[in-house]
Design an enzyme around this catalytic site. Structure first.
Site, PDB file in Angstrom:
ATOM      1  N   TYR A  89     -26.188 -28.293  22.663  1.00 17.93           N
ATOM      2  CA  TYR A  89     -26.599 -26.923  22.931  1.00 17.93           C
ATOM      3  C   TYR A  89     -26.381 -26.039  21.693  1.00 17.93           C
ATOM      4  O   TYR A  89     -25.240 -25.770  21.296  1.00 17.93           O
ATOM      5  CB  TYR A  89     -25.846 -26.343  24.135  1.00 17.93           C
ATOM      6  CG  TYR A  89     -26.053 -27.121  25.427  1.00 17.93           C
ATOM      7  CD1 TYR A  89     -27.113 -28.020  25.573  1.00 17.93           C
ATOM      8  CD2 TYR A  89     -25.196 -26.965  26.503  1.00 17.93           C
ATOM      9  CE1 TYR A  89     -27.307 -28.743  26.745  1.00 17.93           C
ATOM     10  CE2 TYR A  89     -25.383 -27.672  27.691  1.00 17.93           C
ATOM     11  CZ  TYR A  89     -26.443 -28.569  27.795  1.00 17.93           C
ATOM     12  OH  TYR A  89     -26.617 -29.275  28.957  1.00 17.93           O
ATOM     13  N   HIS A 126     -24.829 -37.942  27.501  1.00 19.79           N
ATOM     14  CA  HIS A 126     -25.888 -36.984  27.852  1.00 19.79           C
ATOM     15  C   HIS A 126     -27.149 -37.649  28.439  1.00 19.79           C
ATOM     16  O   HIS A 126     -27.709 -37.185  29.403  1.00 19.79           O
ATOM     17  CB  HIS A 126     -26.233 -36.147  26.620  1.00 19.79           C
ATOM     18  CG  HIS A 126     -26.724 -34.777  26.935  1.00 19.79           C
ATOM     19  ND1 HIS A 126     -26.511 -33.705  26.120  1.00 19.79           N
ATOM     20  CD2 HIS A 126     -27.448 -34.279  27.975  1.00 19.79           C
ATOM     21  CE1 HIS A 126     -27.058 -32.623  26.651  1.00 19.79           C
ATOM     22  NE2 HIS A 126     -27.644 -32.952  27.770  1.00 19.79           N
TER      23      HIS A 126
HETATM   24  N1  LIG Z   1     -27.438 -32.947  31.424  1.00 23.20           N
HETATM   25  C1  LIG Z   1     -28.613 -32.429  31.113  1.00 23.20           C
HETATM   26  O1  LIG Z   1     -29.520 -33.122  30.606  1.00 23.20           O
HETATM   27  C2  LIG Z   1     -28.870 -30.981  31.402  1.00 23.20           C
HETATM   28  C3  LIG Z   1     -30.185 -30.467  31.344  1.00 23.20           C
HETATM   29  C4  LIG Z   1     -30.360 -29.120  31.660  1.00 23.20           C
HETATM   30  C5  LIG Z   1     -29.276 -28.322  31.990  1.00 23.20           C
HETATM   31  N2  LIG Z   1     -28.011 -28.830  31.985  1.00 23.20           N
HETATM   32  C6  LIG Z   1     -26.837 -27.981  32.324  1.00 23.20           C
HETATM   33  O2  LIG Z   1     -27.112 -27.314  33.549  1.00 23.20           O
HETATM   34  C7  LIG Z   1     -26.998 -25.906  33.344  1.00 23.20           C
HETATM   35  C8  LIG Z   1     -27.923 -25.149  34.279  1.00 23.20           C
HETATM   36  O3  LIG Z   1     -29.291 -25.457  34.017  1.00 23.20           O
HETATM   37  P1  LIG Z   1     -30.262 -24.437  33.228  1.00 23.20           P
HETATM   38  O4  LIG Z   1     -29.460 -23.594  32.334  1.00 23.20           O
HETATM   39  O5  LIG Z   1     -31.341 -25.238  32.587  1.00 23.20           O
HETATM   40  O6  LIG Z   1     -30.974 -23.599  34.366  1.00 23.20           O
HETATM   41  P2  LIG Z   1     -30.527 -22.828  35.719  1.00 23.20           P
HETATM   42  O7  LIG Z   1     -29.072 -22.688  35.814  1.00 23.20           O
HETATM   43  O8  LIG Z   1     -31.267 -23.498  36.828  1.00 23.20           O
HETATM   44  O9  LIG Z   1     -31.223 -21.411  35.514  1.00 23.20           O
HETATM   45  C9  LIG Z   1     -30.799 -20.534  34.518  1.00 23.20           C
HETATM   46  C10 LIG Z   1     -31.649 -19.262  34.628  1.00 23.20           C
HETATM   47  O10 LIG Z   1     -31.366 -18.618  35.883  1.00 23.20           O
HETATM   48  C11 LIG Z   1     -31.082 -17.249  35.649  1.00 23.20           C
HETATM   49  N3  LIG Z   1     -30.071 -16.841  36.633  1.00 23.20           N
HETATM   50  C12 LIG Z   1     -28.798 -17.287  36.760  1.00 23.20           C
HETATM   51  N4  LIG Z   1     -28.174 -16.728  37.809  1.00 23.20           N
HETATM   52  C13 LIG Z   1     -29.077 -15.863  38.350  1.00 23.20           C
HETATM   53  C14 LIG Z   1     -29.038 -14.968  39.449  1.00 23.20           C
HETATM   54  N5  LIG Z   1     -27.949 -14.842  40.214  1.00 23.20           N
HETATM   55  N6  LIG Z   1     -30.146 -14.225  39.712  1.00 23.20           N
HETATM   56  C15 LIG Z   1     -31.259 -14.342  38.947  1.00 23.20           C
HETATM   57  N7  LIG Z   1     -31.365 -15.176  37.904  1.00 23.20           N
HETATM   58  C16 LIG Z   1     -30.277 -15.931  37.599  1.00 23.20           C
HETATM   59  C17 LIG Z   1     -30.580 -17.164  34.236  1.00 23.20           C
HETATM   60  O11 LIG Z   1     -30.899 -15.904  33.678  1.00 23.20           O
HETATM   61  P3  LIG Z   1     -29.752 -14.823  33.314  1.00 23.20           P
HETATM   62  O12 LIG Z   1     -29.079 -15.344  32.083  1.00 23.20           O
HETATM   63  O13 LIG Z   1     -30.527 -13.576  33.106  1.00 23.20           O
HETATM   64  O14 LIG Z   1     -28.833 -14.744  34.494  1.00 23.20           O
HETATM   65  C18 LIG Z   1     -31.391 -18.266  33.546  1.00 23.20           C
HETATM   66  O15 LIG Z   1     -32.639 -17.765  33.107  1.00 23.20           O
HETATM   67  C19 LIG Z   1     -27.321 -25.742  31.849  1.00 23.20           C
HETATM   68  O16 LIG Z   1     -26.978 -24.477  31.355  1.00 23.20           O
HETATM   69  C20 LIG Z   1     -26.548 -26.906  31.286  1.00 23.20           C
HETATM   70  O17 LIG Z   1     -25.162 -26.606  31.216  1.00 23.20           O
HETATM   71  C21 LIG Z   1     -27.794 -30.161  31.731  1.00 23.20           C
END
Ligand SMILES: NC(=O)c1ccc[n+]([C@@H]2O[C@H](COP(=O)([O-])OP(=O)(O)OC[C@H]3O[C@@H](n4cnc5c(N)ncnc54)[C@H](OP(=O)(O)O)[C@@H]3O)[C@@H](O)[C@H]2O)c1
Length: 284
Positions: A54, A113
């Site tokens: 990241y 990962h």
């Molecule tokens: N292992 C892997 O391959 C892999 C792949 C992808 C992700 N991940 C992990 O999983 C985590 C989560 O996935 P992600 O970051 O892709 O997406 P996510 O958590 O599904 O969505 C993040 C989005 O949701 C918004 N959000 C969060 N809380 C909210 C709320 N209460 N109301 C409205 N909008 C909200 C955020 O905007 P705001 O910032 O404006 O709140 C952001 O744009 C990642 O950050 C990472 O740590 C792992």
């Protein structure tokens, strides 16, 4: 109150945490992101999920800054090694660099990962060596489907895998067909990534669904919060939504302590059904 999942090594794993993908990359957003992470910690979140990938370490640095001065025991730090660093002498070097950026001397959980070209047996032996050295407490994998898991569990030490982090949200329920029951059977916890479908971007219909809006209204919450309730309904699943907005983090913590009634859970499931056959594991 955030729940826990009992891992196979007997330890308690927080069933809710904060994701950090994209956090730390934009200097203009840094203050708000630090505020968001610290708000989550103040609200009782202990688990933070990050990765060397990241922002090429920038997210880990941001997390390091957010947790500075906190008691290490009160935190549950998860990071991930890239496939290209998952063997030879690279894994320990990667881990050391992650620890340095985070400002700690151990991780609670270290994840592979996604699968790359190093043999699984080699990666597992390196991970196990890091446990012995005390640099990680335990380890898991990410983006592993059942066939990968079968292979993993067959190599020496592979059965020590504690979690599989995979994509899971209401608009992408493919893992329910085979992987979720498989992992439950093997006593491996699930970390649901993208539990908010990246703020709805991965499945726009979630944001416009009258069914979801109606149920969210009934609970006095937003559709985003409802998406978290859906994922957390399974007691073997931990959700790690990411937010750089303190108000959203507060809402997410609130959702983590709520529970969907079975009837509402079923209505939501019917509106966004799971596939009735094996599908490829969704990844982003
Ligand atoms: N292992 C892997 O391959 C892999 C792949 C992808 C992700 N991940 C992990 O999983 C985590 C989560 O996935 P992600 O970051 O892709 O997406 P996510 O958590 O599904 O969505 C993040 C989005 O949701 C918004 N959000 C969060 N809380 C909210 C709320 N209460 N109301 C409205 N909008 C909200 C955020 O905007 P705001 O910032 O404006 O709140 C952001 O744009 C990642 O950050 C990472 O740590 C792992």
């Amino acid at each position: 109150m955030i729940g826990t999942i009992k891992l196979k090594d007997g330890s308690e794993f927080p069933a809710f945490g904060m994701g950090t993908w994209y956090l730390g990359e934009n200097p203009d957003r840094r203050a708000a992101e630090l505020d968001a992470l610290r708000t989550g910690l103040e609200e009782g979140i202990t688990l933070i999920d990050t990765a060397e990938m990241y922002g090429s370490g920038l997210s880990e640095e941001l997390v390091g800054e957010a947790i500075r001065g906190m008691s290490r025991d009160s935190l549950y730090l998860v990071s991930k090694v890239l496939p290209s660093n998952a063997g030879g002498d690279r894994l320990e070097k990667s881990l050391d660099a992650s620890l340095k950026r985070l400002g700690t001397d151990y991780l609670d959980m270290y994840l592979y990962h996604w699968r790359g070209s190093y043999p699984l047996a080699e990666t597992v032996s390196k991970l196990e060596a890091m446990v012995k050295k005390g640099k990680i407490r335990r380890w898991g994998v990410s983006n592993f489907d059942t066939d990968d898991m079968d292979e993993l569990l067959s190599v020496p030490g592979g059965r020590n895998c504690c979690v599989d982090q995979v994509l899971y949200h209401l608009g992408s329920r493919g893992i329910e067909y085979e992987l979720l029951p498989y992992l439950k059977d093997k006593n491996i916890a699930v970390m649901a990534y993208c539990p908010l479908a990246q703020g709805g971007d991965l499945r726009r219909q979630l944001l416009t669904s009258p069914v979801l809006q109606e149920i969210a209204n009934k609970y006095g919450i937003s559709v985003m919060q409802l998406l978290l309730l859906f994922v957390l309904h399974d007691e073997n699943v931990c959700a790690i939504p990411r937010s750089g907005n303190a108000q959203h983090v507060r809402q997410n913590v609130q959702a983590a302590s709520m529970k969907l009634l079975e009837d509402d859970y079923k209505t939501i499931q019917d509106a966004f059904p799971a596939p009735d056959h094996k599908t490829y594991l969704d990844i982003v």
